[in-house]
Enzyme design. Structure first.
Site, PDB file in Angstrom:
ATOM      1  N   HIS A 145      23.279   5.068   0.781  1.00 19.50           N
ATOM      2  CA  HIS A 145      23.060   6.516   0.756  1.00 19.50           C
ATOM      3  C   HIS A 145      24.176   7.208   1.536  1.00 19.50           C
ATOM      4  O   HIS A 145      24.504   6.777   2.643  1.00 19.50           O
ATOM      5  CB  HIS A 145      21.707   6.853   1.382  1.00 19.50           C
ATOM      6  N   GLY A 190       0.807  -1.228   0.000  1.00 19.66           N
ATOM      7  CA  GLY A 190       0.000   0.000   0.000  1.00 19.66           C
ATOM      8  C   GLY A 190       0.828   1.261   0.000  1.00 19.66           C
ATOM      9  O   GLY A 190       0.387   2.299   0.481  1.00 19.66           O
ATOM     10  N   GLY A 191       2.051   1.194  -0.537  1.00 16.45           N
ATOM     11  CA  GLY A 191       2.847   2.409  -0.700  1.00 16.45           C
ATOM     12  C   GLY A 191       2.470   3.118  -1.994  1.00 16.45           C
ATOM     13  O   GLY A 191       1.454   2.786  -2.620  1.00 16.45           O
ATOM     14  N   VAL A 209      11.182   7.962  -5.925  1.00 16.33           N
ATOM     15  CA  VAL A 209       9.832   8.362  -5.552  1.00 16.33           C
ATOM     16  C   VAL A 209       9.069   8.744  -6.827  1.00 16.33           C
ATOM     17  O   VAL A 209       7.871   8.517  -6.958  1.00 16.33           O
ATOM     18  CB  VAL A 209       9.865   9.449  -4.457  1.00 16.33           C
ATOM     19  N   SER A 229       3.311   3.512   5.023  1.00 16.69           N
ATOM     20  CA  SER A 229       4.276   2.875   4.127  1.00 16.69           C
ATOM     21  C   SER A 229       5.569   3.676   4.046  1.00 16.69           C
ATOM     22  O   SER A 229       5.582   4.883   4.298  1.00 16.69           O
ATOM     23  CB  SER A 229       3.674   2.746   2.731  1.00 16.69           C
ATOM     24  N   HIS A 230       6.634   2.994   3.639  1.00 19.98           N
ATOM     25  CA  HIS A 230       7.946   3.638   3.642  1.00 19.98           C
ATOM     26  C   HIS A 230       8.044   4.777   2.627  1.00 19.98           C
ATOM     27  O   HIS A 230       8.940   5.606   2.712  1.00 19.98           O
ATOM     28  CB  HIS A 230       9.033   2.599   3.397  1.00 19.98           C
ATOM     29  N   SER A 231       7.119   4.843   1.670  1.00 15.90           N
ATOM     30  CA  SER A 231       7.090   5.992   0.756  1.00 15.90           C
ATOM     31  C   SER A 231       7.070   7.296   1.539  1.00 15.90           C
ATOM     32  O   SER A 231       7.603   8.312   1.087  1.00 15.90           O
ATOM     33  CB  SER A 231       5.830   5.951  -0.117  1.00 15.90           C
ATOM     34  N   ARG A 258      22.552  18.366   0.467  1.00 14.81           N
ATOM     35  CA  ARG A 258      23.670  18.695  -0.421  1.00 14.81           C
ATOM     36  C   ARG A 258      23.183  19.435  -1.657  1.00 14.81           C
ATOM     37  O   ARG A 258      23.843  20.337  -2.150  1.00 14.81           O
ATOM     38  CB  ARG A 258      24.427  17.419  -0.809  1.00 14.81           C
ATOM     39  N   GLU A 260       9.903  -0.088  -6.026  1.00 11.76           N
ATOM     40  CA  GLU A 260      11.204  -0.621  -5.617  1.00 11.76           C
ATOM     41  C   GLU A 260      11.237  -2.141  -5.629  1.00 11.76           C
ATOM     42  O   GLU A 260      12.294  -2.748  -5.796  1.00 11.76           O
ATOM     43  CB  GLU A 260      11.577  -0.087  -4.219  1.00 11.76           C
TER      44      GLU A 260
END
Lengths: 659, 243
Positions: free
Chosen positions: A257, A13-14, A411, A42-44, A273, A394
């Site tokens: 990352h 469900g992202g 994203v 969700s991780h989104s 950055r 992903e």
């Protein structure tokens, strides 16, 4: 036994799963979404910095278009991506960001006139065009020629996830929360849905569907040090692997990352950055220009992470009780900028480090962040080897990112892939191939098999601890399958992981209660995660070259002559302890952008024999088309429009286009 | 804290298991404090080493997703970003009230929030289908930022747990619901009028039910301006009601 029927089953469900579900629903199909957690968790939601789309509204984005975004993406991937998919993606990304604008995402907007920004450590004044006032703004990100990353402060993923999640509610799409797919129902190369475990009651339910779409995100939690949420355990990818029919692509391509806070591994956005923040060492020296004079802090993530670790190895790290780290300095951006554009970063620094990033340096070190690999699909999002199974986001490898993903492209990929794959799922459901022909006997067979596995864990006499096996796996992955890789260490990792996999078959679970049982969940998940870990480690061992995020100290050059190919891992026998690897060549003769130097990082690639002839061919085509517009030339070089669903065709308009 | 010996913490957790008919009861767990320890770390240590059956919900563990709302020493908050050093040696943890209990520290915020979304229709209501290839509609930069300010809600449920009205009125929309109406009301892309919003929140289950105790405002982990937004909405809704 309980069986639910639906046209489309979306697992996850992202952003990717939600957007695919909305697409299929709008075409008139019944859709059910399964989610481990409420969809908005969700991780989104953790995506901070933004999404790339070549709108070209800002002064530093002027002149941007699909061609520039395409080239940045291919270079970023170190030529590992599928260039037709990259074209499809850069074409649809502006539409995705504009759709989200209409759905309510409060994108940051361009303000006309002069403004001060920090670039390369200095304050400079930019002037935004009056006609661009109020259009969607963009910030700078690594590995890009233009400022292309559209953003909502540093809560971009949150803003997007809430808009799309609420859109799914508006469309009346049910989300079955706290439900976990633990196996796919399939026969004869056709997927029929999933066996699903209710995480609250423990009940197994069969969801039978014409089309199934896996959008479960990445698998960062096979590592000890990761920016990923605790639910990113890759179970969606693992159940596809366990069919023996579908396969996983490029699992060794794992992104680290550069800036996660040390030692917790919580992400602070690349936007730090992009907006002018600098990386500094123990002496307070800005070291990136020494290594990467062209792009400095804004080279691609694989390159920056490697340079940081290299600098620490050279003795320039900051010592702390948890080990060594470096500094991220955003003090030069000023409190006002941080308060408006980097507020999540500020909150994270305050709550987890007790510092104010407007005054203090942030301790950072690279950590696992993104899985370029995943369920191998074609450009339509349908899995290799299993009709009716789709994947996006992903969790998938349709292969937009190759061996390194650019910041802001994931994203963006979630919603773009959701748009495209959602349409393709609807096409499939409407086609004769999409008809449901499944016997309840088959469904019963799969249900019984999964119940038996759980019963073995619960009632067998296993004595191994899931927690201990999991911790050991995570240590192995972080210590031996990390940023710098070496043949001997990878071989050790593969051996140790195989031993762990065998031990995992003897896990015992003490908690026997019928309902929610975190101990049981940990047990069946680690069995699956170990298979993913083995795909990563074994794939990395076999790949004797360095490409993007996969860096072999014993094979430091990119080797296009031998390794311009995608790894495909499959697992057909449940008792095998290593994945079966096969390879799929990338065809240089069809590339729009043949392999070359990325514009940052090493320049010593071993050339593919077809590269030079293809470059000549491209030059000839370009010459032959003379003054034709860029669309016509592109079409001649590498046609991709047949991959674009009908409703997303048409050219993206930009400010200043002749209308 | 100047001593070299780490503190021994006691986590006093309100445990329950409705599926087994086990009533709520307190259970103590002892863990040794570590540098930078959060409740996320401490609770996982309890589960990994002391009791694998302990239930709690974490997702992002970075204060972004809102999964880990619980009562920490009686006050609603996000466990993942609560540092143990900010608490005494005895820390009590209990599940958020109002929401359906799943077990131990885990509650079902999802169904509650989905219900709120459906009831208040928390999406942009627009007749026009967007033309995706056309240049997007403009918006003032300040307005976009003001919308984001209210869009930052993470639906953690802390305001719901801290709400006095909700203890008496189960159907109260709560600060989370009112804030969402304020958010969409501010957004010109949503074509709904104040009359439409009045239909949704112009009663005692809506903005007129709020007793202005404002526990919500005090406990919101995102620092949303709930106090001002509720007062503002009430004024706007009164204006509609008096018409």
């Amino acid at each position: 036994m309980r069986i639910l029927y639906t046209d489309v089953l979306v697992i996850g469900g992202g952003l990717a799963g939600l957007r695919a579900a909305v697409g299929a629903r709008r075409r008139g199909h019944d859709v059910i979404i399964l989610s481990l957690v409420p969809a908005k968790r969700s991780h989104s939601a953790a995506a901070q910095g933004g999404m790339q789309a070549s709108l070209g509204n800002t002064a530093r984005g002027e002149g941007d278009n699909e061609d520039v975004h395409f080239e940045d993406t291919v270079r970023g991937s170190d030529w590992g991506c599928d260039q037709a998919v990259a074209r499809l993606f850069v074409h649809a990304a502006p539409q995705a960001v504009r759709e989200l604008a209409a759905w309510g995402v409060p994108w940051n907007r361009v303000r006309a006139g002069e403004r001060e920004v920090v670039m390369d450590g200095r304050r400079v004044t930019l002037s935004e065009r009056p006609e661009a006032h109020g259009l969607i703004a963009a910030r700078d990100f690594g590995g890009t020629k233009k400022w292309r990353t559209c953003y909502v402060s540093d809560g971009t993923g949150h803003g997007m996830l809430y808009a799309v999640s609420d859109k799914a509610v508006a469309e009346g799409i049910p989300v079955h929360e706290r439900m976990e797919a633990i196996a796919l129902i399939h026969e004869g190369g056709r997927c029929h849905g999933a066996i699903v475990r209710n995480l609250v009651t423990g009940e197994l339910v069969a969801y039978v569907a014409k089309a199934t779409c896996i959008a479960t995100g990445g698998f960062g939690r096979i590592y000890r040090v990761t920016s990923n949420a605790v639910i990113n355990e890759g179970i969606g990818a693992a159940i596809a692997l366990e069919t023996g029919a579908a396969c996983l692509g490029n699992m060794e391509a794992v992104q680290f990352h550069p800036t996660t806070i040390f030692p917790a591994g919580i992400l602070v956005t690349e936007g730090c950055r992009g907006d002018g923040g600098l990386l500094k060492d123990a002496a307070g020296h800005r070291f990136m220009p020494d290594y990467e004079p062209e792009k400095k802090e804004l080279a691609s993530r694989d390159v920056v992470s490697r340079r940081m670790e290299e600098h620490i190895r050279a003795g320039h790290g900051v010592n702390s009780r948890f080990g060594e780290h470096l500094w991220l300095d955003i003090t030069l951006l000023g409190a006002a900028h941080i308060d408006s554009r980097l507020r999540e970063v500020k909150e994270i620094c305050r709550h987890f480090l007790g510092i104010d990033p407007a005054r203090d340096f942030i301790p950072v070190r690279p950590a696992q962040h993104y899985s370029m690999g995943g369920i191998r699909t074609d450009a339509r999002g349908e899995a290799y080897g299993l009709a009716g199974l789709f994947a996006c986001g992903e969790a998938a490898c349709w292969d937009l990112h190759g061996f390194n993903r650019l910041g802001g492209n994931s994203v963006a990929e979630t919603v773009v892939a959701g748009m495209i794959v959602g349409e393709n799922i609807a096409d499939f459901v409407e086609s004769s191939a999409g008809e449901l022909r499944v016997s309840t006997a088959l469904v019963q067979e799969f249900l019984a098999a999964e119940q038996a596995k759980l019963d073995t864990l619960l009632q067998g006499n296993g004595n191994e601890s899931a927690t201990e096996i999991r911790r050991r796996m995570q240590d192995i992955m972080t210590d031996k399958v990390g940023i710098f890789r070496r043949g001997d260490l990878l071989a050790e990792a593969v051996d140790e992981l195989q031993a762990l996999l065998q031990r995992s078959r003897r896990i015992g679970v003490a908690t026997r209660r019928p309902g929610s049982n975190p101990e049981l969940v940990a047990a069946y998940r680690v069995q699956k995660m170990l298979k993913l870990a083995l795909c990563v480690a074994y794939g990395a061992l076999q790949r004797t070259e360095s490409r993007g995020a996969h860096y072999r100290e014993d094979h430091p050059r990119r080797d296009d002559a031998n390794w311009l190919k995608r790894t495909l891992a499959s697992w057909s026998d449940p008792f095998q302890t290593l994945p079966t690897l096969a390879y799929e060549a990338l065809d240089v003769r069809r590339m729009e952008l043949p392999p070359g130097w990325r514009g940052y990082g090493a320049r010593d690639a071993i050339e593919h024999p077809a590269t030079a002839p293809r470059a000549v061919e491209i030059a000839t085509i370009r010459e032959a088309f003379g003054h034709a517009d860029r669309y016509t030339v592109q079409q001649a070089l590498m046609p991709y429009e047949h991959l674009v669903p009908v409703r997303f065709r048409g050219r993206n308009e930009r400010l200043g286009d002749a209308s | 804290m100047t001593t070299d010996t780490p503190r021994q913490l006691t986590l006093r957790i309100l445990r329950s298991s409705p599926s087994e008919g086990i009533e709520p009861h307190w259970q103590d767990f002892r863990v040794e404090e570590a540098e930078g320890m959060t409740l996320f770390i401490a609770l996982n240590e309890v589960r990994d080493t002391l009791d694998p059956s302990l239930q709690f919900d974490f997702v992002c563990r970075a204060g972004i997703c809102g999964s880990c709302g619980m009562l920490i020493d009686g006050r609603p908050g996000l466990a993942c970003r609560s540092l143990t050093r900010d608490f005494g040696p005895l820390i009590t943890l209990a599940p958020l009230p109002v929401f359906a209990l799943i077990g131990d520290l885990s509650v079902d915020t999802g169904s509650w929030m989905r219900g709120t979304a459906e009831r208040l229709e928390t999406w942009i209501h627009s007749q026009a289908e967007p033309d995706l290839t056309a240049v997007e509609a403009k918006m003032e930069p300040e307005l976009a930022e003001a919308i984001y300010e209210l869009d930052r809600c993470i639906e953690c449920g802390c305001c719901v747990a801290g709400c006095g009205t909700l203890r008496m009125r189960e159907d109260f929309v709560g600060a989370v619901g009112l804030n969402k109406i304020a958010r969409f009301r501010l957004d010109p892309r949503d074509e709904r009028s104040d009359e439409d919003y009045y239909e949704l929140i112009g009663d005692d289950a809506g903005v007129f039910g709020c007793m202005s105790l404002l526990g919500c405002h005090d406990v919101c982990p995102k620092g949303l301006p709930l106090q001002t937004q509720i007062a503002f909405l009430r004024r706007k809704m009164v204006a509609v009601g008096l018409k």
